[in-house]
Write a protein that holds these residues in place. Sequence first.
Motif, PDB file in Angstrom:
ATOM      1  N   CYS A   1       0.838  -1.201   0.000  1.00  0.00           N
ATOM      2  CA  CYS A   1       0.000   0.000   0.000  1.00  0.00           C
ATOM      3  C   CYS A   1       0.872   1.251   0.000  1.00  0.00           C
ATOM      4  N   LEU A   2       0.608   2.161  -0.947  1.00  0.00           N
ATOM      5  CA  LEU A   2       1.402   3.382  -1.088  1.00  0.00           C
ATOM      6  C   LEU A   2       0.541   4.634  -1.146  1.00  0.00           C
ATOM      7  N   SER A   3      -0.767   4.464  -1.001  1.00  0.00           N
ATOM      8  CA  SER A   3      -1.666   5.621  -1.045  1.00  0.00           C
ATOM      9  C   SER A   3      -2.937   5.301  -0.280  1.00  0.00           C
ATOM     10  N   ILE A   4      -3.693   6.348   0.072  1.00  0.00           N
ATOM     11  CA  ILE A   4      -4.928   6.163   0.837  1.00  0.00           C
ATOM     12  C   ILE A   4      -5.917   5.266   0.096  1.00  0.00           C
ATOM     13  N   LYS A   5      -5.966   5.406  -1.233  1.00  0.00           N
ATOM     14  CA  LYS A   5      -6.949   4.605  -1.989  1.00  0.00           C
ATOM     15  C   LYS A   5      -6.619   3.113  -1.975  1.00  0.00           C
ATOM     16  N   GLU A   6      -5.369   2.780  -1.592  1.00  0.00           N
ATOM     17  CA  GLU A   6      -4.991   1.362  -1.534  1.00  0.00           C
ATOM     18  C   GLU A   6      -5.158   0.765  -0.142  1.00  0.00           C
ATOM     19  N   LEU A   7      -5.600   1.572   0.830  1.00  0.00           N
ATOM     20  CA  LEU A   7      -5.852   1.049   2.174  1.00  0.00           C
ATOM     21  C   LEU A   7      -6.986   0.022   2.152  1.00  0.00           C
ATOM     22  N   ALA A   8      -6.907  -0.958   3.031  1.00  0.00           N
ATOM     23  CA  ALA A   8      -7.948  -1.983   3.118  1.00  0.00           C
ATOM     24  C   ALA A   8      -9.204  -1.445   3.811  1.00  0.00           C
ATOM     25  N   VAL A   9      -9.118  -0.224   4.352  1.00  0.00           N
ATOM     26  CA  VAL A   9     -10.261   0.420   4.997  1.00  0.00           C
ATOM     27  C   VAL A   9     -10.602   1.698   4.240  1.00  0.00           C
ATOM     28  N   THR A  10     -11.884   1.952   4.074  1.00  0.00           N
ATOM     29  CA  THR A  10     -12.326   3.155   3.362  1.00  0.00           C
ATOM     30  C   THR A  10     -13.051   4.097   4.313  1.00  0.00           C
ATOM     31  N   GLY A  11     -13.356   5.278   3.842  1.00  0.00           N
ATOM     32  CA  GLY A  11     -14.141   6.228   4.631  1.00  0.00           C
ATOM     33  C   GLY A  11     -15.502   5.660   4.989  1.00  0.00           C
ATOM     34  N   THR A  12     -16.088   4.904   4.059  1.00  0.00           N
ATOM     35  CA  THR A  12     -17.395   4.275   4.318  1.00  0.00           C
ATOM     36  C   THR A  12     -17.296   3.306   5.487  1.00  0.00           C
ATOM     37  N   ASP A  13     -16.197   2.547   5.549  1.00  0.00           N
ATOM     38  CA  ASP A  13     -15.994   1.607   6.657  1.00  0.00           C
ATOM     39  C   ASP A  13     -15.953   2.347   7.990  1.00  0.00           C
ATOM     40  N   LEU A  14     -15.298   3.513   7.998  1.00  0.00           N
ATOM     41  CA  LEU A  14     -15.176   4.280   9.231  1.00  0.00           C
ATOM     42  C   LEU A  14     -16.527   4.838   9.673  1.00  0.00           C
ATOM     43  N   ILE A  15     -17.326   5.271   8.702  1.00  0.00           N
ATOM     44  CA  ILE A  15     -18.662   5.778   9.023  1.00  0.00           C
ATOM     45  C   ILE A  15     -19.524   4.656   9.591  1.00  0.00           C
ATOM     46  N   GLU A  16     -19.418   3.473   8.976  1.00  0.00           N
ATOM     47  CA  GLU A  16     -20.177   2.322   9.465  1.00  0.00           C
ATOM     48  C   GLU A  16     -19.750   1.936  10.882  1.00  0.00           C
ATOM     49  N   GLU A  17     -18.491   2.275  11.211  1.00  0.00           N
ATOM     50  CA  GLU A  17     -17.977   1.984  12.549  1.00  0.00           C
ATOM     51  C   GLU A  17     -18.458   3.024  13.572  1.00  0.00           C
ATOM     52  N   GLY A  18     -19.110   4.064  13.061  1.00  0.00           N
ATOM     53  CA  GLY A  18     -19.672   5.053  13.965  1.00  0.00           C
ATOM     54  C   GLY A  18     -19.020   6.416  13.905  1.00  0.00           C
ATOM     55  N   MET A  19     -18.044   6.601  13.017  1.00  0.00           N
ATOM     56  CA  MET A  19     -17.380   7.902  12.916  1.00  0.00           C
ATOM     57  C   MET A  19     -18.266   8.882  12.154  1.00  0.00           C
ATOM     58  N   GLN A  20     -18.291  10.115  12.619  1.00  0.00           N
ATOM     59  CA  GLN A  20     -19.094  11.137  11.964  1.00  0.00           C
ATOM     60  C   GLN A  20     -18.417  11.594  10.668  1.00  0.00           C
ATOM     61  N   PRO A  21     -19.204  11.767   9.589  1.00  0.00           N
ATOM     62  CA  PRO A  21     -18.619  12.281   8.339  1.00  0.00           C
ATOM     63  C   PRO A  21     -17.988  13.644   8.573  1.00  0.00           C
ATOM     64  N   GLY A  22     -16.876  13.901   7.865  1.00  0.00           N
ATOM     65  CA  GLY A  22     -16.190  15.180   8.005  1.00  0.00           C
ATOM     66  C   GLY A  22     -14.684  15.027   7.942  1.00  0.00           C
ATOM     67  N   LYS A  23     -13.980  16.069   8.436  1.00  0.00           N
ATOM     68  CA  LYS A  23     -12.518  16.082   8.350  1.00  0.00           C
ATOM     69  C   LYS A  23     -11.879  14.923   9.092  1.00  0.00           C
ATOM     70  N   ALA A  24     -12.514  14.464  10.156  1.00  0.00           N
ATOM     71  CA  ALA A  24     -11.932  13.395  10.968  1.00  0.00           C
ATOM     72  C   ALA A  24     -11.713  12.122  10.147  1.00  0.00           C
ATOM     73  N   ILE A  25     -12.574  11.899   9.156  1.00  0.00           N
ATOM     74  CA  ILE A  25     -12.428  10.713   8.298  1.00  0.00           C
ATOM     75  C   ILE A  25     -11.088  10.770   7.572  1.00  0.00           C
ATOM     76  N   GLY A  26     -10.838  11.897   6.926  1.00  0.00           N
ATOM     77  CA  GLY A  26      -9.597  12.055   6.176  1.00  0.00           C
ATOM     78  C   GLY A  26      -8.374  11.974   7.053  1.00  0.00           C
ATOM     79  N   GLU A  27      -8.448  12.590   8.261  1.00  0.00           N
ATOM     80  CA  GLU A  27      -7.311  12.559   9.181  1.00  0.00           C
ATOM     81  C   GLU A  27      -7.026  11.139   9.647  1.00  0.00           C
ATOM     82  N   THR A  28      -8.067  10.385   9.910  1.00  0.00           N
ATOM     83  CA  THR A  28      -7.892   8.993  10.350  1.00  0.00           C
ATOM     84  C   THR A  28      -7.269   8.153   9.245  1.00  0.00           C
ATOM     85  N   LEU A  29      -7.732   8.353   8.015  1.00  0.00           N
ATOM     86  CA  LEU A  29      -7.170   7.595   6.890  1.00  0.00           C
ATOM     87  C   LEU A  29      -5.692   7.929   6.695  1.00  0.00           C
ATOM     88  N   LYS A  30      -5.318   9.196   6.883  1.00  0.00           N
ATOM     89  CA  LYS A  30      -3.905   9.579   6.769  1.00  0.00           C
ATOM     90  C   LYS A  30      -3.066   8.878   7.834  1.00  0.00           C
TER      91      LYS A  30
END
Length: 446
Positions: free
Chosen positions: A387-416
């Motif tokens: 994995c060399l980029s966010i798009k290659e992570l095994a977890v997506t923003g959708t996965d984080l939202i399903e886990e209970g994270m609120q949509p917004g900047k926190a999603i991007g920060e967590t993925l980074k």
Amino acid sequence: MKIVLPEKVTYIIDTLTQHGFEAYAVGGCVRDTMLGRIPMDWDITTSAKPEQVKELFRHTIDTGIQHGTVTVMLEHEGFEVTTYRIDGEYEDARHPKEVQFTSNLLEDLKRRDFTINAMAYNDKDGLVDAFDGVGDLERGVIRCVGAAVERFTEDALRMLRAVRFGAQLGFSIEDETREAIVSLAPNIAKVSAERIQIEMVKLLTSGHPELLRTAYETGLTAVFLPEFDEMMKTPQNNPHHCYSVGEHTLHALMEIQPDKVARITMLLHDVAKPMCRTTDEHGVDHFYGHPQEGSLVARKILRRLKFDNDTTDRVCRLILCHDDNPPLQERAVRRAIYRNGVDQYPLLFAVKRADMLAQSAYRREEKAEYLKEYEEIYEQIMAKKQCLSIKELAVTGTDLIEEGMQPGKAIGETLKQLLEYVLEHPEDNTKEKLMEQVHNIASPHI
């Protein structure tokens, strides 16, 4: 001299001659065929007026009818057919004020730029060569038709075209033609950036890109690329170098594949060295920060010359990272690939190799070995599909939202943060492992 014309070209010429008109293949296609090169296209010149050409062929396009040019379409392939013409007075070093049609082939050939481009051919009359184009081909010379000053005054771009043809064909520029370029070089300022860009790219991607030196020596680059003149004047008193910045650049151009992005990158990779040059107490020159500054300067140059955004971005990013030399460890190389952009590879290696080969022999074996190992580690990383980029992570923003994270900047920060973790631990790029990390991040957003 017998030239084998393509079947469709013969058909067009025969059709015109059967209806009482003269017609010949003309210009670059004749030149290239005589040199054993495959012409990019076939142009035809004729005594027939545009309206008469249109009457003889079923499908035509008015591509430049005001200048006598009609494109004849045959089975989805286009052939430009242009009426013999005499150009009127040129008012802007580019366009004739008016065009007058003529029935005389020699009058038409007389207005062309160089002798090697002023030959015409058909099967009936053979080669028409009124200005010794054949002789200039044999001598390897670029020479104007008639008086060079007149030809260059008519269209100032012809001066850069002379240099470009020399680079493409490996020819020298005849003395009178060269002297005329020197005297009229400032007129290139009247030519649009788009036209200059096209000729410059053809020159750079030719077999002899180092003949950009001729454009410098004749004063052309002083007008459209003054930054290169500064490079030519900037010495490099440093054990790693044996040339001025400009000469190093010309040698580097010769060491990389004839690809537009690759060659433009080599042209501009050290463009900021003149402004970044410092000399230490031992008389050694240093050029700290030149990749960063060079990326900014290159962007201004490429915009000035009307390059497209994609070419501009790719070149500027390559310039920015051409001196990035990570430690030879897999984790460090992964971070370099992420930092520089995976799309910069493997071209970045070609850029670094060309740069190295245009330097002095000082520590060259060591540099070559480093580059070889760097490339091997890169290839191993790519083979493992790490994995060399966010798009290659095994977890997506959708996965984080399903886990209970609120949509917004926190999603991007967590993925980074997850990407930072995976760059250190590539084997952990699984959904299960990464979701564990999400909880370890202790984000208040879940």
